[in-house]
Scaffold this motif. Structure first.
Motif, PDB file in Angstrom:
ATOM      1  N   MET A   1      18.742  -7.139  18.941  1.00 21.40           N
ATOM      2  CA  MET A   1      17.976  -6.202  19.767  1.00 21.40           C
ATOM      3  C   MET A   1      16.933  -5.512  18.909  1.00 21.40           C
ATOM      4  N   ILE A   2      15.714  -5.378  19.471  1.00 22.91           N
ATOM      5  CA  ILE A   2      14.644  -4.675  18.780  1.00 22.91           C
ATOM      6  C   ILE A   2      14.675  -3.215  19.207  1.00 22.91           C
ATOM      7  N   THR A   3      14.684  -2.309  18.256  1.00 23.83           N
ATOM      8  CA  THR A   3      14.652  -0.883  18.551  1.00 23.83           C
ATOM      9  C   THR A   3      13.376  -0.285  18.000  1.00 23.83           C
ATOM     10  N   ASP A   4      13.049   0.936  18.440  1.00 27.03           N
ATOM     11  CA  ASP A   4      11.851   1.587  17.940  1.00 27.03           C
ATOM     12  C   ASP A   4      11.912   1.719  16.434  1.00 27.03           C
ATOM     13  N   ALA A   5      10.746   1.598  15.783  1.00 26.10           N
ATOM     14  CA  ALA A   5      10.668   1.745  14.341  1.00 26.10           C
ATOM     15  C   ALA A   5      11.064   3.165  13.954  1.00 26.10           C
ATOM     16  N   PRO A   6      11.734   3.343  12.800  1.00 24.64           N
ATOM     17  CA  PRO A   6      12.100   4.687  12.367  1.00 24.64           C
ATOM     18  C   PRO A   6      10.866   5.541  12.155  1.00 24.64           C
ATOM     19  N   ARG A   7      11.039   6.852  12.294  1.00 27.21           N
ATOM     20  CA  ARG A   7       9.934   7.778  12.082  1.00 27.21           C
ATOM     21  C   ARG A   7       9.376   7.586  10.679  1.00 27.21           C
ATOM     22  N   THR A   8       8.071   7.502  10.606  1.00 29.57           N
ATOM     23  CA  THR A   8       7.409   7.229   9.336  1.00 29.57           C
ATOM     24  C   THR A   8       6.949   8.530   8.695  1.00 29.57           C
ATOM     25  N   PRO A   9       6.682   8.513   7.383  1.00 31.07           N
ATOM     26  CA  PRO A   9       6.252   9.734   6.710  1.00 31.07           C
ATOM     27  C   PRO A   9       4.973  10.282   7.319  1.00 31.07           C
ATOM     28  N   ALA A  10       4.755  11.593   7.131  1.00 39.27           N
ATOM     29  CA  ALA A  10       3.597  12.252   7.722  1.00 39.27           C
ATOM     30  C   ALA A  10       2.291  11.668   7.224  1.00 39.27           C
ATOM     31  N   THR A  11       2.321  11.059   6.056  1.00 39.29           N
ATOM     32  CA  THR A  11       1.091  10.494   5.497  1.00 39.29           C
ATOM     33  C   THR A  11       0.729   9.154   6.138  1.00 39.29           C
ATOM     34  N   THR A  12       1.617   8.567   6.913  1.00 41.02           N
ATOM     35  CA  THR A  12       1.332   7.295   7.564  1.00 41.02           C
ATOM     36  C   THR A  12       0.361   7.513   8.716  1.00 41.02           C
ATOM     37  N   THR A  13      -0.618   6.628   8.850  1.00 47.83           N
ATOM     38  CA  THR A  13      -1.582   6.775   9.935  1.00 47.83           C
ATOM     39  C   THR A  13      -0.951   6.437  11.275  1.00 47.83           C
ATOM     40  N   TYR A 320      -3.354  -6.170  11.723  1.00 48.38           N
ATOM     41  CA  TYR A 320      -3.513  -4.738  11.924  1.00 48.38           C
ATOM     42  C   TYR A 320      -3.061  -3.954  10.692  1.00 48.38           C
ATOM     43  N   GLY A 321      -2.009  -4.433  10.035  1.00 48.12           N
ATOM     44  CA  GLY A 321      -1.585  -3.783   8.799  1.00 48.12           C
ATOM     45  C   GLY A 321      -2.642  -3.882   7.720  1.00 48.12           C
ATOM     46  N   LEU A 322      -3.275  -5.042   7.610  1.00 46.61           N
ATOM     47  CA  LEU A 322      -4.358  -5.220   6.647  1.00 46.61           C
ATOM     48  C   LEU A 322      -5.523  -4.288   6.966  1.00 46.61           C
ATOM     49  N   ALA A 323      -5.942  -4.232   8.228  1.00 49.64           N
ATOM     50  CA  ALA A 323      -7.085  -3.404   8.609  1.00 49.64           C
ATOM     51  C   ALA A 323      -6.824  -1.940   8.293  1.00 49.64           C
ATOM     52  N   GLU A 324      -5.616  -1.484   8.553  1.00 49.25           N
ATOM     53  CA  GLU A 324      -5.275  -0.079   8.268  1.00 49.25           C
ATOM     54  C   GLU A 324      -5.351   0.210   6.771  1.00 49.25           C
ATOM     55  N   GLN A 325      -4.785  -0.683   5.962  1.00 54.89           N
ATOM     56  CA  GLN A 325      -4.835  -0.483   4.509  1.00 54.89           C
ATOM     57  C   GLN A 325      -6.259  -0.571   3.977  1.00 54.89           C
ATOM     58  N   ALA A 327      -9.082   0.036   5.571  1.00 52.63           N
ATOM     59  CA  ALA A 327      -9.856   1.219   5.949  1.00 52.63           C
ATOM     60  C   ALA A 327      -9.603   2.361   4.971  1.00 52.63           C
ATOM     61  N   ARG A 328      -8.344   2.606   4.656  1.00 54.34           N
ATOM     62  CA  ARG A 328      -8.019   3.685   3.713  1.00 54.34           C
ATOM     63  C   ARG A 328      -8.579   3.386   2.333  1.00 54.34           C
ATOM     64  N   ARG A 329      -8.530   2.120   1.925  1.00 50.58           N
ATOM     65  CA  ARG A 329      -9.094   1.733   0.635  1.00 50.58           C
ATOM     66  C   ARG A 329     -10.597   2.033   0.574  1.00 50.58           C
ATOM     67  N   ARG A 330     -11.259   1.893   1.704  1.00 50.35           N
ATOM     68  CA  ARG A 330     -12.699   2.132   1.770  1.00 50.35           C
ATOM     69  C   ARG A 330     -13.034   3.591   2.074  1.00 50.35           C
ATOM     70  N   GLY A 331     -11.994   4.451   2.065  1.00 46.74           N
ATOM     71  CA  GLY A 331     -12.198   5.876   2.261  1.00 46.74           C
ATOM     72  C   GLY A 331     -12.416   6.295   3.698  1.00 46.74           C
ATOM     73  N   LEU A 332     -11.913   5.499   4.640  1.00 47.45           N
ATOM     74  CA  LEU A 332     -12.121   5.767   6.060  1.00 47.45           C
ATOM     75  C   LEU A 332     -10.808   6.093   6.751  1.00 47.45           C
ATOM     76  N   ASP A 333     -10.890   6.787   7.873  1.00 50.42           N
ATOM     77  CA  ASP A 333      -9.719   7.126   8.674  1.00 50.42           C
ATOM     78  C   ASP A 333      -9.640   6.156   9.847  1.00 50.42           C
ATOM     79  N   PRO A 334      -8.698   5.220   9.845  1.00 58.68           N
ATOM     80  CA  PRO A 334      -8.640   4.234  10.933  1.00 58.68           C
ATOM     81  C   PRO A 334      -8.281   4.837  12.282  1.00 58.68           C
ATOM     82  N   ASP A 335      -7.696   6.037  12.285  1.00 58.82           N
ATOM     83  CA  ASP A 335      -7.310   6.660  13.548  1.00 58.82           C
ATOM     84  C   ASP A 335      -8.481   7.301  14.280  1.00 58.82           C
TER      85      ASP A 335
END
Length: 347
Positions: A1-13, A320-325, A327-335
């Motif tokens: 069974m797939i369950t919701d991902a655990p809560r991620t740290p506040a620094t996660t986008t 999507y994981g690559l794009a998020e990383q 963006a941050r590498r390029r100094g941008l906020d993906p959100d």
């Protein structure tokens, strides 16, 4: 069974945390829509439409492109993408008496989309809506409502809702075509997505960290995902990424590929994917910097083999994981990409 991902740290986008939710959300979407898929699939087998018209914009339209290839290859009914401005700006009428209109939207509130769907419904089309907001006007006007069940999506960059839309289209086509192999692949998609969202595509971060232009290649089932990847590279990473079919890119676009020009190539395990690999090899021989994701085969970006129609969804979950990383590498906020908002109300 797939369950919701655990809560991620506040620094996660938000983009990353919402991508990680996708497996659980898709599992919910499949379970919630099982009866509706079966009912609509049976209806379509009993009285096949002459044409399918898709109505969507942005990421939802890329999901519609994915659905086009599924429907045309597995059912044989031609699929056309509606141009919303035909109704909303030109106020033209449409004639779609023996048609299925598939509307796809996260919000279900864009005026031009609603006007277009209403025009097709008034002309006699059956409207199936894949929509995340079940209280939206689009949901209310649908003959068949297929909730995306993606939950609130707060990042401007859509992720889990696009994945859910593609999964929903695969579920609908499996029911319509009666293809047992595709149906089984849809059932196991949540587990496959749980692996895909954790795939490490960070090998592409350094090669793309300073680029301004690139191509994204796909073909067949993978073309819609190439379109979506290119959009995300634009909006989250400020890269002018252009999507091409591996066939179409060999015409005019290939003329601008020079030494070091970056290409992201998405190769499924079928004949279309083999052509992507071939095209990527041709460009690499000319000095292009090719970043290849090849389902079940050797490649820089790891990708598991599955049903060829499901593999692009897995590519997207990893991308999507690559794009998020990146963006941050390029100094941008993906959100919060500049000048963009979550709900676009196009007239």
């Amino acid at each position: 069974m797939i369950t919701d991902a655990p809560r991620t740290p506040a620094t996660t986008t938000l983009m990353r945390s919402e991508t990680l939710e996708a497996p659980a959300r898709v599992a919910e979407m499949i379970a919630r829509n099982a009866a509706a898929f079966a009912e609509l699939g049976g209806r379509l087998r009993a009285e096949a439409p002459d044409v399918v018209v898709t109505c969507a914009r942005g990421s939802s339209d890329h999901a519609a492109t994915f659905g086009k290839y599924l429907i045309e290859t597995m059912v044989g009914v031609p699929v056309a993408s509606a141009a919303p401005s035909v109704v909303s700006l030109f106020e033209a009428s449409v004639t779609t008496r023996r048609a299925l209109c598939i509307a796809i939207s996260q919000s279900g509130r864009s005026p031009d989309l609603l006007a277009t769907v209403a025009a097709h419904a008034d002309a006699g089309a059956h409207v199936a809506a894949l929509v995340n907001d079940e209280g939206s006007p689009l949901a209310e006007c649908a003959d068949t409502l297929l909730p995306l069940c993606a939950g609130p999506e707060r990042s401007v960059a859509a992720t889990k809702s696009c994945i859910a839309a593609m999964a929903g289209l695969a579920g609908l086509v499996a029911a319509w075509s009666g293809d047992a192999r595709l149906a089984a692949a849809v059932e196991t998609l949540p587990e496959a997505l749980a692996q895909a969202v954790r795939q490490d595509w960070s090998a592409a971060i350094e090669p793309l960290s300073g680029v301004t232009q690139m191509f994204v290649l796909g073909r067949g089932y993978g073309f819609g995902v190439a379109q979506e990847c290119a959009l995300k590279l634009k909006e989250t990473c400020a890269i002018q990424a252009e999507p091409f079919s591996a066939a179409e890119v060999r015409h005019g676009p290939m003329a601008i590929v020079r030494n070091g020009f970056p290409l992201l190539a998405l190769a499924t395990s079928d004949a279309a994917g083999a052509d992507v690999v071939k095209a990527a090899g041709e460009f690499e021989a000319r000095g292009a910097a090719v970043l290849l994701a090849r389902a079940g085969g050797p490649s820089l970006l790891p990708a598991a083999a599955a049903h060829p129609a499901i593999e692009p969804i897995l590519f997207l979950a990893s991308f999507y994981g690559l794009a998020e990383q990146l963006a941050r590498r390029r100094g941008l906020d993906p959100d919060e990409p500049p000048f963009l908002s979550k709900v676009t109300r196009t007239l």
